[in-house]
Design a protein around this motif. Structure first.
Motif, PDB file in Angstrom:
ATOM      1  N   THR A 194       0.830  -1.202   0.000  1.00 41.43           N
ATOM      2  CA  THR A 194       0.000   0.000   0.000  1.00 41.43           C
ATOM      3  C   THR A 194       0.863   1.251   0.000  1.00 41.43           C
ATOM      4  N   ALA A 195       1.956   1.229   0.745  1.00 49.47           N
ATOM      5  CA  ALA A 195       2.866   2.375   0.748  1.00 49.47           C
ATOM      6  C   ALA A 195       3.448   2.595  -0.648  1.00 49.47           C
ATOM      7  N   LEU A 196       3.791   1.501  -1.324  1.00 51.58           N
ATOM      8  CA  LEU A 196       4.306   1.610  -2.694  1.00 51.58           C
ATOM      9  C   LEU A 196       3.243   2.168  -3.645  1.00 51.58           C
ATOM     10  N   LEU A 197       2.020   1.676  -3.506  1.00 53.38           N
ATOM     11  CA  LEU A 197       0.935   2.155  -4.377  1.00 53.38           C
ATOM     12  C   LEU A 197       0.588   3.619  -4.122  1.00 53.38           C
ATOM     13  N   THR A 198       0.617   4.047  -2.854  1.00 50.18           N
ATOM     14  CA  THR A 198       0.307   5.455  -2.571  1.00 50.18           C
ATOM     15  C   THR A 198       1.392   6.376  -3.112  1.00 50.18           C
ATOM     16  N   GLY A 243       0.640   9.178  -5.858  1.00 52.55           N
ATOM     17  CA  GLY A 243       1.070  10.552  -5.638  1.00 52.55           C
ATOM     18  C   GLY A 243       1.964  11.065  -6.756  1.00 52.55           C
ATOM     19  N   ALA A 244       2.788  10.180  -7.301  1.00 56.41           N
ATOM     20  CA  ALA A 244       3.713  10.590  -8.365  1.00 56.41           C
ATOM     21  C   ALA A 244       2.987  10.912  -9.663  1.00 56.41           C
ATOM     22  N   ILE A 245       1.908  10.191  -9.943  1.00 55.52           N
ATOM     23  CA  ILE A 245       1.189  10.463 -11.191  1.00 55.52           C
ATOM     24  C   ILE A 245       0.113  11.529 -11.011  1.00 55.52           C
ATOM     25  N   GLY A 246      -0.083  11.983  -9.779  1.00 53.75           N
ATOM     26  CA  GLY A 246      -1.031  13.066  -9.541  1.00 53.75           C
ATOM     27  C   GLY A 246      -2.470  12.631  -9.388  1.00 53.75           C
ATOM     28  N   ALA A 247      -2.706  11.370  -9.038  1.00 56.81           N
ATOM     29  CA  ALA A 247      -4.080  10.880  -8.909  1.00 56.81           C
ATOM     30  C   ALA A 247      -4.769  11.420  -7.667  1.00 56.81           C
ATOM     31  N   TYR A 248      -3.990  11.844  -6.672  1.00 55.31           N
ATOM     32  CA  TYR A 248      -4.595  12.333  -5.432  1.00 55.31           C
ATOM     33  C   TYR A 248      -5.210  13.727  -5.593  1.00 55.31           C
ATOM     34  N   ARG A 249      -4.966  14.381  -6.703  1.00 54.17           N
ATOM     35  CA  ARG A 249      -5.614  15.677  -6.939  1.00 54.17           C
ATOM     36  C   ARG A 249      -7.104  15.510  -7.175  1.00 54.17           C
ATOM     37  N   LEU A 250      -7.524  14.313  -7.599  1.00 56.94           N
ATOM     38  CA  LEU A 250      -8.928  14.051  -7.901  1.00 56.94           C
ATOM     39  C   LEU A 250      -9.697  13.493  -6.704  1.00 56.94           C
ATOM     40  N   ILE A 251      -9.012  13.265  -5.588  1.00 56.19           N
ATOM     41  CA  ILE A 251      -9.616  12.612  -4.431  1.00 56.19           C
ATOM     42  C   ILE A 251      -9.835  13.640  -3.338  1.00 56.19           C
ATOM     43  N   ALA A 252     -11.034  13.620  -2.748  1.00 54.71           N
ATOM     44  CA  ALA A 252     -11.373  14.612  -1.743  1.00 54.71           C
ATOM     45  C   ALA A 252     -10.781  14.287  -0.375  1.00 54.71           C
ATOM     46  N   ARG A 272      -8.016  11.872   1.170  1.00 52.55           N
ATOM     47  CA  ARG A 272      -6.941  10.912   0.906  1.00 52.55           C
ATOM     48  C   ARG A 272      -6.823   9.816   1.965  1.00 52.55           C
ATOM     49  N   PRO A 273      -6.920  10.092   3.278  1.00 54.45           N
ATOM     50  CA  PRO A 273      -6.766   9.012   4.259  1.00 54.45           C
ATOM     51  C   PRO A 273      -7.794   7.891   4.095  1.00 54.45           C
ATOM     52  N   LEU A 274      -9.007   8.218   3.715  1.00 54.91           N
ATOM     53  CA  LEU A 274     -10.028   7.201   3.513  1.00 54.91           C
ATOM     54  C   LEU A 274      -9.695   6.323   2.306  1.00 54.91           C
ATOM     55  N   VAL A 275      -9.171   6.921   1.263  1.00 54.80           N
ATOM     56  CA  VAL A 275      -8.774   6.160   0.083  1.00 54.80           C
ATOM     57  C   VAL A 275      -7.583   5.269   0.405  1.00 54.80           C
ATOM     58  N   ASP A 276      -6.636   5.766   1.192  1.00 52.10           N
ATOM     59  CA  ASP A 276      -5.492   4.951   1.589  1.00 52.10           C
ATOM     60  C   ASP A 276      -5.924   3.765   2.446  1.00 52.10           C
ATOM     61  N   ILE A 300      -8.160  -3.478   0.398  1.00 54.66           N
ATOM     62  CA  ILE A 300      -8.254  -4.157  -0.893  1.00 54.66           C
ATOM     63  C   ILE A 300      -7.007  -5.002  -1.140  1.00 54.66           C
ATOM     64  N   VAL A 301      -5.838  -4.453  -0.839  1.00 56.58           N
ATOM     65  CA  VAL A 301      -4.592  -5.205  -1.022  1.00 56.58           C
ATOM     66  C   VAL A 301      -4.534  -6.374  -0.047  1.00 56.58           C
ATOM     67  N   LEU A 302      -4.947  -6.161   1.205  1.00 58.17           N
ATOM     68  CA  LEU A 302      -4.951  -7.240   2.190  1.00 58.17           C
ATOM     69  C   LEU A 302      -5.904  -8.353   1.781  1.00 58.17           C
ATOM     70  N   GLY A 303      -7.073  -8.013   1.298  1.00 53.97           N
ATOM     71  CA  GLY A 303      -8.022  -9.017   0.838  1.00 53.97           C
ATOM     72  C   GLY A 303      -7.497  -9.794  -0.353  1.00 53.97           C
ATOM     73  N   ALA A 304      -6.810  -9.107  -1.263  1.00 53.41           N
ATOM     74  CA  ALA A 304      -6.234  -9.792  -2.420  1.00 53.41           C
ATOM     75  C   ALA A 304      -5.130 -10.753  -1.984  1.00 53.41           C
ATOM     76  N   LEU A 305      -4.310 -10.349  -1.022  1.00 52.33           N
ATOM     77  CA  LEU A 305      -3.263 -11.238  -0.531  1.00 52.33           C
ATOM     78  C   LEU A 305      -3.838 -12.444   0.197  1.00 52.33           C
TER      79      LEU A 305
END
Length: 71
Positions: free
Chosen positions: A26-30, A34-43, A45-49, A55-60
């Motif tokens: 999750t740290a890698l994905l965030t 952040g690098a591609i600027g996707a967090y500008r579209l999110i109201a 951020r902590p809830l999305v993180d 989601i990552v834990l469930g997939a694992l």
């Protein structure tokens, strides 16, 4: 997945090991989001993180569970 994981003679719960792996992924994905600027579209951020972590834990868990059916 087995209930416990042996790390250097110390038995740890499998969910704890998967939780740590999910936290690192999750740290890698965030950082990538952040690098591609996707967090500008999110109201809020902590809830999305937090949702991304679960989601990552469930997939694992689905990936490493031995008795879980794959879709």
């Amino acid at each position: 997945m087995n209930g416990e994981v042996d790390i250097a003679g110390v038995y740890m719960p499998g969910l704890l090991v998967l939780g740590i792996a999910a936290l690192l992924l999750t740290a890698l994905l965030t950082r990538m989001l952040g690098a591609i600027g996707a967090y500008r579209l999110i109201a809020y951020r902590p809830l999305v993180d937090l949702a991304l972590f679960f989601i990552v834990l469930g997939a694992l868990v689905l990936l490493f569970a031995s008795d879980a059916p794959l879709p």
